[in-house]
Design a protein around this motif. Sequence first.
Motif, PDB file in Angstrom:
ATOM      1  N   GLU A  52      -9.373   9.663  -1.241  1.00  0.00           N
ATOM      2  CA  GLU A  52      -9.506   9.644   0.228  1.00  0.00           C
ATOM      3  C   GLU A  52      -8.415   8.778   0.863  1.00  0.00           C
ATOM      4  O   GLU A  52      -7.812   9.149   1.867  1.00  0.00           O
ATOM      5  CB  GLU A  52     -10.900   9.152   0.618  1.00  0.00           C
ATOM      6  N   GLY A  53      -8.145   7.627   0.247  1.00  0.00           N
ATOM      7  CA  GLY A  53      -7.107   6.740   0.771  1.00  0.00           C
ATOM      8  C   GLY A  53      -5.724   7.346   0.651  1.00  0.00           C
ATOM      9  O   GLY A  53      -4.888   7.220   1.552  1.00  0.00           O
ATOM     10  N   PHE A  54      -5.464   8.031  -0.454  1.00  0.00           N
ATOM     11  CA  PHE A  54      -4.163   8.662  -0.683  1.00  0.00           C
ATOM     12  C   PHE A  54      -3.931   9.775   0.338  1.00  0.00           C
ATOM     13  O   PHE A  54      -2.836   9.908   0.898  1.00  0.00           O
ATOM     14  CB  PHE A  54      -4.112   9.225  -2.102  1.00  0.00           C
TER      15      PHE A  54
ATOM     16  N   PHE B 119      -1.444   4.537  -4.891  1.00  0.00           N
ATOM     17  CA  PHE B 119      -2.808   4.161  -5.241  1.00  0.00           C
ATOM     18  C   PHE B 119      -2.929   2.657  -5.480  1.00  0.00           C
ATOM     19  O   PHE B 119      -3.888   2.187  -6.067  1.00  0.00           O
ATOM     20  CB  PHE B 119      -3.242   4.904  -6.509  1.00  0.00           C
ATOM     21  N   GLY B 120      -1.918   1.886  -5.020  1.00  0.00           N
ATOM     22  CA  GLY B 120      -1.852   0.471  -5.346  1.00  0.00           C
ATOM     23  C   GLY B 120      -3.089  -0.329  -4.983  1.00  0.00           C
ATOM     24  O   GLY B 120      -3.563  -1.144  -5.772  1.00  0.00           O
ATOM     25  N   ARG B 121      -3.609  -0.100  -3.793  1.00  0.00           N
ATOM     26  CA  ARG B 121      -4.791  -0.863  -3.366  1.00  0.00           C
ATOM     27  C   ARG B 121      -5.944  -0.686  -4.359  1.00  0.00           C
ATOM     28  O   ARG B 121      -6.642  -1.641  -4.700  1.00  0.00           O
ATOM     29  CB  ARG B 121      -5.233  -0.396  -1.974  1.00  0.00           C
TER      30      ARG B 121
ATOM     31  N   LEU C  49      -1.126  12.615   4.683  1.00  0.00           N
ATOM     32  CA  LEU C  49      -1.200  13.367   5.937  1.00  0.00           C
ATOM     33  C   LEU C  49      -0.399  12.668   7.036  1.00  0.00           C
ATOM     34  O   LEU C  49       0.254  13.309   7.858  1.00  0.00           O
ATOM     35  CB  LEU C  49      -2.656  13.547   6.375  1.00  0.00           C
ATOM     36  N   GLU C  50      -0.400  11.350   7.022  1.00  0.00           N
ATOM     37  CA  GLU C  50       0.327  10.606   8.054  1.00  0.00           C
ATOM     38  C   GLU C  50       1.847  10.705   7.881  1.00  0.00           C
ATOM     39  O   GLU C  50       2.576  10.888   8.850  1.00  0.00           O
ATOM     40  CB  GLU C  50      -0.085   9.122   8.016  1.00  0.00           C
ATOM     41  N   HIS C  51       2.314  10.610   6.632  1.00  0.00           N
ATOM     42  CA  HIS C  51       3.753  10.468   6.416  1.00  0.00           C
ATOM     43  C   HIS C  51       4.473  11.724   5.914  1.00  0.00           C
ATOM     44  O   HIS C  51       5.649  11.906   6.223  1.00  0.00           O
ATOM     45  CB  HIS C  51       4.014   9.335   5.416  1.00  0.00           C
TER      46      HIS C  51
ATOM     47  N   VAL D 262      -7.282  13.539  -6.604  1.00  0.00           N
ATOM     48  CA  VAL D 262      -6.623  14.647  -5.916  1.00  0.00           C
ATOM     49  C   VAL D 262      -5.932  14.076  -4.669  1.00  0.00           C
ATOM     50  O   VAL D 262      -6.353  13.031  -4.157  1.00  0.00           O
ATOM     51  CB  VAL D 262      -7.659  15.747  -5.542  1.00  0.00           C
ATOM     52  N   VAL D 263      -4.881  14.727  -4.206  1.00  0.00           N
ATOM     53  CA  VAL D 263      -4.159  14.203  -3.043  1.00  0.00           C
ATOM     54  C   VAL D 263      -4.971  14.338  -1.759  1.00  0.00           C
ATOM     55  O   VAL D 263      -4.929  13.467  -0.899  1.00  0.00           O
ATOM     56  CB  VAL D 263      -2.780  14.889  -2.915  1.00  0.00           C
ATOM     57  N   PHE D 264      -5.738  15.429  -1.625  1.00  0.00           N
ATOM     58  CA  PHE D 264      -6.526  15.640  -0.416  1.00  0.00           C
ATOM     59  C   PHE D 264      -7.988  15.912  -0.739  1.00  0.00           C
ATOM     60  O   PHE D 264      -8.293  16.836  -1.504  1.00  0.00           O
ATOM     61  CB  PHE D 264      -5.984  16.829   0.394  1.00  0.00           C
ATOM     62  N   SER D 265      -8.887  15.143  -0.132  1.00  0.00           N
ATOM     63  CA  SER D 265     -10.309  15.478  -0.180  1.00  0.00           C
ATOM     64  C   SER D 265     -10.530  16.713   0.683  1.00  0.00           C
ATOM     65  O   SER D 265      -9.669  17.062   1.519  1.00  0.00           O
ATOM     66  CB  SER D 265     -11.141  14.312   0.368  1.00  0.00           C
ATOM     67  N   PRO D 266     -11.657  17.402   0.546  1.00  0.00           N
ATOM     68  CA  PRO D 266     -11.911  18.576   1.386  1.00  0.00           C
ATOM     69  C   PRO D 266     -11.844  18.261   2.887  1.00  0.00           C
ATOM     70  O   PRO D 266     -11.268  19.019   3.669  1.00  0.00           O
ATOM     71  CB  PRO D 266     -13.322  19.011   0.974  1.00  0.00           C
ATOM     72  N   GLU D 267     -12.400  17.107   3.273  1.00  0.00           N
ATOM     73  CA  GLU D 267     -12.433  16.732   4.688  1.00  0.00           C
ATOM     74  C   GLU D 267     -11.021  16.447   5.219  1.00  0.00           C
ATOM     75  O   GLU D 267     -10.661  16.850   6.329  1.00  0.00           O
ATOM     76  CB  GLU D 267     -13.322  15.493   4.900  1.00  0.00           C
ATOM     77  N   LYS D 268     -10.216  15.758   4.412  1.00  0.00           N
ATOM     78  CA  LYS D 268      -8.860  15.411   4.846  1.00  0.00           C
ATOM     79  C   LYS D 268      -7.978  16.669   4.909  1.00  0.00           C
ATOM     80  O   LYS D 268      -7.130  16.796   5.783  1.00  0.00           O
ATOM     81  CB  LYS D 268      -8.261  14.371   3.908  1.00  0.00           C
ATOM     82  N   LEU D 269      -8.212  17.609   3.996  1.00  0.00           N
ATOM     83  CA  LEU D 269      -7.456  18.860   4.021  1.00  0.00           C
ATOM     84  C   LEU D 269      -7.806  19.669   5.273  1.00  0.00           C
ATOM     85  O   LEU D 269      -6.938  20.296   5.881  1.00  0.00           O
ATOM     86  CB  LEU D 269      -7.724  19.667   2.748  1.00  0.00           C
ATOM     87  N   ALA D 270      -9.083  19.614   5.661  1.00  0.00           N
ATOM     88  CA  ALA D 270      -9.505  20.295   6.896  1.00  0.00           C
ATOM     89  C   ALA D 270      -8.830  19.661   8.108  1.00  0.00           C
ATOM     90  O   ALA D 270      -8.450  20.351   9.067  1.00  0.00           O
ATOM     91  CB  ALA D 270     -11.023  20.226   7.031  1.00  0.00           C
ATOM     92  N   GLU D 271      -8.656  18.338   8.052  1.00  0.00           N
ATOM     93  CA  GLU D 271      -7.960  17.616   9.124  1.00  0.00           C
ATOM     94  C   GLU D 271      -6.495  18.058   9.198  1.00  0.00           C
ATOM     95  O   GLU D 271      -5.938  18.252  10.285  1.00  0.00           O
ATOM     96  CB  GLU D 271      -8.052  16.116   8.837  1.00  0.00           C
TER      97      GLU D 271
END
Length: 401
Positions: free
Chosen positions: A352-354, A129-131, A359-361, A17-26
Motif C-alpha cells: 500500500e505504501g509503495f 520499501f525502506g520504511r 502513483l504520485e511520482h 505488489v506495486v499496486f493494491s486493488p484500491e490504489k490501482l482503482a485510484e
Amino acid sequence: MKFAIIKERKNPPDRRVVFSPEKLAEARLQFSEAEFVVESSDIRIFPDEAYIAQGFKVTNDVSDCDVLIGVKEVPIENLIPNKKYFFFSHTIKKQPYNRKLLKAILDKNIELYDHETIVNQKGFRLIGFGRYAGLVGAYNGFRALGLRDNLFNLPKVETLADLDAVKAELDKIKLPNIKILLSGTGKVAHGAKEILDHLKIKQVSDALYLTSKFTEPVYCLVDVMEYSRRKDGKVGNKWEFYKDPLGYESNFMSYAKETDFFIAGHFYGNNAPYLFTREDAKHPDFKINLVADISCDIDGPVASTLRASTIANPFYGYDAQTESELAFNAPNAITVMAVDNLPCELPKDASEGFGDMFLEHVIPAFFNKDADGILQRAKITEKGKLTKRFAYLQGYVDGLE
C-alpha cells in the motif's frame, strides 16, 4: 497506454505488489487514458478476486501490454521482448548474480526502469520499501532480545495481519535498561525510529549518550558525521563525505563502548570507512551484544554480519574472538539479525505504501511528457543499449568486471 501488474515469479515467493486493488482503482480514476490489467497470481497478498471486484481484468496473458510493473527480478524465460519493465533488477551495483538478466534485457530490446533508479533531480530516491524494512528490522531486533534473554516472546511479523497488529504486540512487552544506537537518517532509519518511539523509548543526544548512565532504556540516532571523522582532525562535512569518503575514518568505537543494541539503518557507500571491523569487535570495551543489521552489507561495514539471514531463521550468533558463527543465544555471542528481505514480512502495508509513491511520482510521467525527467533518469536500457547514465555497466554486461 496499457499497464500490467505482473505476477511475482522469483523464489522464495514474494507476496508484495506495486499496486493494491484500491490504489490501482485510484490510478484508473486519475488517468482515464490509461488501461490497467492484472496478471493472475496465487501468491499475491491481494487475491485476484479483490482486483476483479474493483472492475479490473485479471488474465494469464499480458503480452499485449506496453508497460509491465513488478517488484522483484523477472526470470529471463518470462521476459517479454520489446516491452517497458519496472522492477528491482539488482544490477546497478554490478551484482554478479544478475549479469545474465541485464544481458537478456538488452538482447530482448527491453526498456528497463529500476525502482532504485527512480530519483529526483538531486538524486534522492522517490520510492522504495525502506520504511517497512526499518519497521520490521527494529521489531525483529527486539524479538531476538526477548528470545535470547528469556524476557518476552514476540510473534513473527509474518504471522501478524498488519502494522497495527505489530505495534499491538509491542505494547505488551517491558524492556530492560539498555542503550540503543540507531544509524542513518533515511527511510529505513525513520521506520526503525517509528518502532522505538512507539515503545516510548527516550531519545537522547549523542553527547548525553556517550557520557551518561541511565535508569531506563534510551536510544541515540546518529548520522555519518557522528560515526565518521576526518583523518586530519578538521571538521567534517556530510556532502564532502558522500562525494569522497576516503579522507575519513570510523568514529564508531566511542559508541560501541556505550551500546547494548545496535540498529544499522544507514546507507553504506563505496570506499566509506567500515563502522566496526572484526578487530574492533574483539576489543574488551566493545559492548554491543545485539545487532539488527537492516542495511545488511555482507562481510562489510558491520563486522558481525557474516551472511544474510532468512525470514524462516532470522537470527544467528557471531563469536568475535574466533570470527565465526554460532547459536544466536550462545554465551558471549553477538546476536545478529540480518534478514535482507524484511518488507516481505509485512506485504499488505508495504504494498500500500509503495503504491502511494508509484502513483504520485511515476504514472504521471507517462502522461505529462516526463516533465520532471523521472523516466529519463530511471531508464537503464533503450533500443538494446545501456543509456548514457548507466553506460558504466557495459564492462559488467560484457563479463569483463
